[in-house]
Write a protein that holds these residues in place. Structure first.
Motif, short mmCIF file in Angstrom:
data_model
loop_
_atom_site.label_atom_id
_atom_site.label_comp_id
_atom_site.label_asym_id
_atom_site.label_seq_id
_atom_site.Cartn_x
_atom_site.Cartn_y
_atom_site.Cartn_z
N GLY A 59 27.31 27.63 -31.13
CA GLY A 59 27.21 27.58 -29.68
C GLY A 59 28.46 26.99 -29.05
N ARG A 60 28.93 25.87 -29.61
CA ARG A 60 30.15 25.23 -29.09
C ARG A 60 31.36 26.14 -29.28
NH1 ARG A 60 27.47 20.95 -31.70
NH2 ARG A 60 26.89 19.23 -30.30
N GLN A 61 31.45 26.78 -30.42
CA GLN A 61 32.60 27.63 -30.70
C GLN A 61 32.62 28.86 -29.78
OE1 GLN A 61 31.88 26.74 -35.26
NE2 GLN A 61 33.54 28.22 -35.07
N LEU A 62 31.47 29.46 -29.58
CA LEU A 62 31.39 30.61 -28.69
C LEU A 62 31.76 30.23 -27.26
CD1 LEU A 62 28.10 32.16 -30.09
CD2 LEU A 62 30.33 33.29 -30.11
N ALA A 63 31.26 29.10 -26.80
CA ALA A 63 31.57 28.64 -25.44
C ALA A 63 33.05 28.37 -25.29
CB ALA A 63 30.75 27.39 -25.11
N ALA A 64 33.66 27.77 -26.31
CA ALA A 64 35.10 27.48 -26.25
C ALA A 64 35.91 28.78 -26.20
CB ALA A 64 35.52 26.65 -27.46
N GLY A 65 35.49 29.77 -26.98
CA GLY A 65 36.18 31.06 -26.96
C GLY A 65 36.08 31.74 -25.62
N TYR A 134 19.47 40.24 -32.82
CA TYR A 134 20.13 39.24 -33.66
C TYR A 134 21.54 39.00 -33.11
CZ TYR A 134 16.83 39.32 -37.64
OH TYR A 134 15.74 39.18 -38.46
N GLY A 135 22.06 37.80 -33.35
CA GLY A 135 23.44 37.54 -33.01
C GLY A 135 24.40 38.42 -33.78
N ASP A 136 23.94 38.91 -34.95
CA ASP A 136 24.76 39.82 -35.77
C ASP A 136 25.05 41.15 -35.08
OD1 ASP A 136 24.67 38.26 -38.43
OD2 ASP A 136 22.56 38.44 -37.91
N GLN A 137 24.34 41.45 -34.00
CA GLN A 137 24.54 42.71 -33.30
C GLN A 137 25.65 42.65 -32.27
OE1 GLN A 137 19.89 42.91 -33.05
NE2 GLN A 137 20.65 44.85 -32.27
N MET A 158 20.21 29.08 -32.80
CA MET A 158 19.43 29.74 -31.75
C MET A 158 20.20 29.92 -30.44
SD MET A 158 16.52 30.70 -32.92
CE MET A 158 16.14 30.61 -34.68
N GLU A 159 21.51 29.74 -30.49
CA GLU A 159 22.31 29.94 -29.29
C GLU A 159 22.26 31.39 -28.81
OE1 GLU A 159 24.45 31.80 -32.27
OE2 GLU A 159 23.66 29.76 -32.38
N ASP A 160 22.09 32.33 -29.75
CA ASP A 160 22.03 33.74 -29.38
C ASP A 160 20.72 34.06 -28.67
OD1 ASP A 160 20.63 33.18 -31.71
OD2 ASP A 160 21.24 34.99 -32.77
N VAL A 161 19.60 33.56 -29.18
CA VAL A 161 18.31 33.77 -28.54
C VAL A 161 18.28 33.11 -27.16
CG1 VAL A 161 15.81 33.37 -28.73
CG2 VAL A 161 17.14 33.94 -30.77
N ASP A 162 18.83 31.91 -27.07
CA ASP A 162 18.86 31.19 -25.81
C ASP A 162 19.55 32.00 -24.72
OD1 ASP A 162 18.75 28.56 -24.20
OD2 ASP A 162 20.90 28.98 -24.25
#
Length: 220
Positions: A59-65, A134-137, A158-162
């Motif tokens: 979640g942190r890494q995705l937000a930073a990106g 899934y986040g894999d998608q 669960m950052e993807d579901v959120d």
């Protein structure tokens, strides 16, 4: 339309090269490294990706990106997921006609077993009926929608579901193009065990269990 691909990574040197090769052709690729001890950063830089660092946690890494990205559209992609040939054309067609929505790719696994086909079918139904991919998608969204919803939260799991719950099923489209993910964790832990673990964690999330506790249970 401009697209930035954001890939969170941690010790993904073995898989990220294929992911980056499949993602070629976009305006910007950002790999957000969470402290890898292998050659992840070197592989990403050699492939022409822009590498930034962030505290470990998807979640942190995705937000930073997302914060570092410069494009009007964002595609979040896992480091062990390979996009199908022709994906960019499919994505551009969606972007041209569906602003205010988000899109995911069709889930596929790099395994020839019947268990893989069964799981793919289950994920397809889950995506279409429940709006819970899934986040894999992958997740393709325009910047305005992402920012309006508050983006990824600093969750360890669960950052993807959120985020897709905030997007909502009515604003979520499944593209007619596959994103193929490594089945290594299913092969390593067992098809039934891994699938049951995923569903157990999802149930805990919906019951309100703290994501950090879910992560600890999952990693056991």
């Amino acid at each position: 339309m401009s697209v930035s691909i954001i890939i969170p990574a941690l010790n993904a040197a073995e898989s990220i090269g294929a992911t980056l090769a499949s993602a070629a052709g976009v305006d910007e690729i950002i790999v957000v490294d969470g402290g890898s001890s292998d050659a992840t950063v070197a592989v990403a830089e050699a492939a022409g990706a822009r590498v930034i660092t962030a505290p470990r946690g998807r979640g942190r890494q995705l937000a930073a990106g997302a914060a570092a990205a410069r494009s009007a559209w964002l595609l979040f992609l896992h480091a062990d997921t390979v996009l199908a040939t022709g994906w960019l054309g499919v994505a551009h067609a969606h972007m041209a006609s569906a602003r205010g929505t988000a899109a995911v790719f069709r889930f596929a696994l790099d395994d020839v077993s019947w268990q893989a086909r069964l799981l793919e079918r289950g994920v397809d139904l889950r995506t279409r009926w429940l709006g819970l991919p899934y986040g894999d998608q992958g997740l393709l969204t325009d910047r305005e929608l992402y920012d309006t919803l508050g983006g990824y939260r600093p969750m360890p799991i669960m950052e993807d579901v959120d985020l897709v719950r905030r997007i909502g099923a009515k604003r979520l489209v499944q593209l007619a193009c596959a994103a193929t993910t490594s089945a290594a964790r299913w092969r390593r832990r067992g098809w039934m065990r891994q699938s049951m673990s995923n569903q157990f964690c999802l149930a805990l999330y919906f019951l309100g269990v703290a994501p950090e506790r879910i992560r600890r249970l999952y990693e056991r």
